[in-house]
Each structure stands twice: as structure tokens, then as C-alpha cells.
Design a protein around this motif. Structure first.
Motif, short mmCIF file in Angstrom:
data_model
loop_
_atom_site.label_atom_id
_atom_site.label_comp_id
_atom_site.label_asym_id
_atom_site.label_seq_id
_atom_site.Cartn_x
_atom_site.Cartn_y
_atom_site.Cartn_z
N LEU A 56 0.82 -1.21 0.00
CA LEU A 56 0.00 0.00 0.00
C LEU A 56 0.86 1.26 0.00
N LEU A 57 1.97 1.22 0.72
CA LEU A 57 2.87 2.37 0.74
C LEU A 57 3.46 2.62 -0.65
N LYS A 58 3.85 1.55 -1.33
CA LYS A 58 4.38 1.69 -2.68
C LYS A 58 3.33 2.29 -3.62
N GLU A 59 2.11 1.85 -3.48
CA GLU A 59 1.03 2.38 -4.31
C GLU A 59 0.80 3.86 -4.00
N GLU A 60 0.90 4.22 -2.73
CA GLU A 60 0.73 5.62 -2.34
C GLU A 60 1.81 6.49 -2.98
N VAL A 61 3.03 5.98 -3.02
CA VAL A 61 4.11 6.74 -3.66
C VAL A 61 3.86 6.89 -5.15
N ARG A 62 3.42 5.81 -5.80
CA ARG A 62 3.12 5.90 -7.24
C ARG A 62 2.05 6.95 -7.51
#
Length: 280
Positions: free
Chosen positions: A265-271
Motif C-alpha cells: 500500500l505504501l508503494k502504491e501511495e508513492v506511485r
């Protein structure tokens, strides 16, 4: 969102005779997508053309100087003594920040203000910029810090409050000053890991990790490592077989964290953040 509505980020680059890499380092800061950066360059009196490079961009710097100092820690402390930002980072003159690094760091520091230090993942490059390795650290906990406290320095951002609270870098340290600082910060705040690559560390013949702590280990480096152990290790972390076992535990912890839903989820938030920045 206007520049003045965003927290100011101060980045300091200490440099000494690194003309081969300095311009790339400086441009990696000057070309950040984040609009409110105060950039300071502290040169130790270079004689290799570094000053000419700094002058080329001096109209985009908040402050710079070229004068003799007592080493990297002294230079960084000197730079931050001129800082007016709310968030700090230092970037050595042979490393680079990726274009969205500051935006990503500020985003998470604003979202989770209980964390006054955030750090991302690192790419390791050589003197030509070729990828040698990657470093994806595990989450930091105070309980385990006595065994190891390794975070990528160039991707680490922290508040000016904790910097001034602990008194900045120990100028007596040359090789482990960042690790010493992280330990002192850990007494003041928790650390937040952003699981994306935010910068690159350059491993080359003149880098300290090579000439001081690599194939040839200097006596000063050995002394400083002993200083860290004396001041920050615990009873259990001094037991040799437990320290060895921690290496395997870290591998397991890294694999476990990579498969956690929160990390995805954190990676998706960064994207999404980077995509939104690109549209604005």
C-alpha cells in the motif's frame, strides 16, 4: 499548492575534491520536483575545479563556502548552522537523490508527524553510474538497534528539531558519524521506512566505505566502530553468536516485510503521489 505553504527542506552537500561527481550531485538536488528547497554546499577548500562547478550554480544556492574544515562532520554541521528549513537532509558530493525523493519524504513526514525521521531504499552505483547493488533496509526498532542500525544516509530526512536537540554530528567521528547520529535520534523519535528507491550511493575508490572500511580497514575506522559498540550495544548484542544470528534474522525480516500488505500500500501511495505531481 504554493511554495510557501509547503515546509522548507534544507539540503547540505559537504564536498572536498570531488569534481568528478559534484555537478551530478548538485543537479540531483536542483532538479527535484519539490518546490521549496534551500540548498547549501560546503566545500573544504578543493583544488580540483570543484569551486568552478559550485560557482556555475551559485545563483540557485542559498549559501556556499569553500574553506578549510576539520572533515565531513564539521562541514555538515557548518552547513546546517545556516539552515532555515523545517526538514533536513545531507547529500554527499558523490551521491545522488532521485527526482521525487524530497516530495515523497515530505509527504510521509506530514502524514505521520509522530515520525521525525523517514528513510527510503538505496541503489548502489559505481563511478560511471552503473548499478552494482541495491539496499532495501528493514524497519528500525529501538529494541534491535543495539545489534545493527543501518539506514541509507542519502535517503534519510529528519526534522530540524531533533537535529538541534541532539546537537548535530559528532565532529570527532569520521566513519561512523551517521550511525552515531541515528542512535541519538532514536532516543527522540521513531523512524519511518518508505519502501521505494529514493537515492543512489556511489561506491568508488575514493569513497570512505572503500578506503576506510572496505578491503583495507583503517585504524581510525576500527576505533570508531568500537566507540559505537561501547556506547550503543546491549548485553545481548555483545554476544558473538547472537550478532551472527541477527544477520539471518534480518534476511527473514526483510522477506517478511516485503510481503506485508502495508508495504504494498505504501508503494502504491508513492506511485499515486508521483503521478499527481506529474499532472500538476
Amino acid at each position: 499548492m504554493s511554495k510557501t505553504s509547503l515546509p522548507k527542506v534544507t539540503i547540505v552537500t559537504p564536498s572536498y575534491n570531488q569534481a568528478d561527481f559534484l555537478e551530478e550531485t548538485m543537479l540531483s538536488v536542483l532538479n527535484q520536483t519539490y518546490p521549496n528547497i534551500e540548498y547549501i554546499v560546503v566545500d573544504g577548500g578543493s583544488t580540483d575545479g570543484s569551486v568552478d562547478i559550485i560557482k556555475r550554480y551559485e545563483n540557485r544556492l542559498s549559501w556556499w563556502v569553500s574553506e578549510t574544515d576539520t572533515g565531513q562532520s564539521d562541514a555538515i554541521n557548518k552547513g546546517f548552522s545556516h539552515a532555515t528549513g523545517e526538514i533536513y537532509n545531507w547529500l554527499n558530493s558523490d551521491d545522488i537523490l532521485y527526482p521525487e525523493a524530497v516530495s515523497v519524504a515530505v509527504h510521509f513526514m506530514q502524514k505521520y508527524p509522530q515520525y521525525e525521521l523517514v528513510y527510503g531504499d538505496r541503489v548502489v552505483i559505481d563511478n560511471k553510474g552503473r548499478i552494482l547493488d541495491v539496499f532495501e533496509p528493514v524497519s528500525v526498532s529501538k529494541r534491535m538497534a543495539g545489534f545493527a542500525l543501518r539506514i541509507p544516509q542519502e535517503t534519510t530526512f529528519f526534522t530540524s528539531r531533533i537535529w538541534h536537540k541532539v546537537g548535530g554530528l559528532n565532529t570527532e567521528l569520521h566513519f561512523v558519524m551517521d550511525s552515531d547520529l541515528w542512535h541519538r535520534f532514536l532516543e527522540e523519535t521513531r523512524f519511518f521506512h518508505i519502501p521505494v528507491f529514493m537515492g543512489a550511493y556511489r561506491n568508488h575508490e575514493e569513497s570512505k566505505s572503500v578506503y576506510g572500511m572496505g578491503k583495507t580497514v583503517s585504524e581510525r575506522a576500527i576505533t570508531e566502530v568500537k566507540y559505537l559498540r561501547k556506547n550503543y550495544s546491549t548485553f545481548f548484542s555483545r554476544i558473538k553468536y547472537l550478532r551472527r544470528g541477527m544477520r539471518y534474522f534480518n534476511v527473514f525480516q526483510q522477506a517478511y516485510e516485503k510481503n506485508k500488505r502495508r508495504r504494498r500500500l505504501l508503494k502504491e501511495e508513492v506511485r499515486e503521489l508521483i503521478f499527481d505531481n506529474g499532472k500538476s
